[in-house]
Enzyme design. Sequence first.
Site: not given
Length: 379
Positions: A132, A135, A237-239, A357, A183-184, A121, A128, A108, A215, A314
Site C-alpha cells: 500500500c 504505508c 482498510s478502504l481508503h 498507524c 502484515g496482512e 496493536c 508485508c 513491532e 483489520s 502519518n
Amino acid sequence: MSTAQHAELFAPPARSDSRKNLIGLDRAELALELKAIGQPAFRARQLWHWIYFRGLTDFAAMTTLSKDFRAELAKHYVVERPGVVVDQQSIDGTRKWLMRFADGQEAETVHIPEEDRGALCVSSQVGCTLTCRFCHTGTQRLVRNLSSAEILGQLLLARDTLGEWPSPPDGRLISNIVMMGMGEPLYNYDHVAKALRIVMDGEGIAISKRRITLSTAGVVPMIRRCGEELNVNLAISLHATNDELRDRIVPINKKYPIAELMDACRNYPGLSNARRITFEYVMLKGVNDSPADARALIKLIEGIPAKVNLIPFNAWPGAPFECASDKAIAAFSDIVFNAGYASPVRTPRGRDIMAACGQLKSESVRKSKAERDAAAPAA
Ligand code: SAH
C-alpha cells in the site's frame, strides 16, 4: 531529539536445546504433549491456567502441579516469550516494542493506553506483501508469517511488561486487541486464528471477541470464514471509493475490486447495528479527501451497518503523500456523520516514536535462497 524514552534490550540467546515451546498450542495439542510424556490429559487444564491465566513461565513455580510433573515438564518443554530489542515510550504514553523471534526476525507491537482501557496493536507478519503506497510496512518485503506462538507472544510479553497477571476481571491496561500491526492477518489466517482462539479462551487471557478487531486490506475469500469461525470485529482498510484510485494506493484491489469487497462486507456473519464494520480511511491531501469522495463513500457503504474511522495520514521518511488539512478532514467527517454513520477521526498516537498507524517497520530482510543456504550449517 525526541522526548521518548528509548531503551535497548537484548534478546536472550537462542536456546541450543531441543525443548519445545508450549505457547501457541491449543488445548487439544497441549493434552497430546502431556500424553506423550505419560501424563493424563486432564492436567492440560491445570497447565493452561498457569500459562494463560497466571502468566508463569517457570514450571517450578506452578505449585499445584506435583514436583515430578514439574520436573518432567522442564525436561521437555519451555514457556517462551519473544525477546525485546527496543522498548520505546511516547510522550503520549503509547509504547512500542521491537520484538525478536527465535530465528532473529523482528516485528513491532504497540500498546495504546486510554483512560479506562487500552489496545494492543499486534503484528501478524514480518514485512508485508501488500505494498500500500501510504504505508511504511509496505516498503518492507514480506519476510515470513508469524507463528501462533509469535503472535500470542507479543501479547504475553506486553502483559509481562505491564504487570497484567493474573488476568484481571476488569480495569485492564490491555482490554482490546487490534490485529493492525505489521502484515496482512488474512494472509496468515490459520496462525492468527489459532492465536486469537487462545486469547479468547475464558480460562486464560479471556479477552472477548467483542474486544478484538481484525483489520484487512480486503482478502475477500477469507472474510466470510473469519466471521464464521472467529466472529471478531472486522475493520476494512478502504481508503478509496473507486477502483482506479484504489488500484493505485491499495494494490490488492486489482485482485479483489471494491464491488467484491463490499459484497463480502454485506455478508459478514453476525452484522447488526450493535456490531458494525469499521471502514478505515486514511486522509491524503488532494488524493481522497474531497467532499465528493465523502459522498462516494456514503454511497458505497449504503445498507451496511458501518462506522467510518478517518485516519490522518502519518508520515514516514520518503512517504509520497501529505496529510489532509484539519479543515478537509472535519468537512469529510461531517458529510459522513450527517448521512447517519459515526465518523470519528482517529487521534494519532505515538507519532514521535513511529508507532502510529502505518509507521511500523523492522529491519528484517528476506534473504535470497543462496544467502540462506550459505548461512545454514553444512550437513
Ligand atoms: N494489512 C492490514 C492490517 C494493517 S492495519 C490492513 O491493511 O488492514 C494498519 C492500518 O493503518 C490500515 O488501515 C492501514 O491502511 C493504515 N495505514 C497504513 N499506513 C498509514 C499511514 N501512513 N497513515 C495512517 N494510516 C495508515
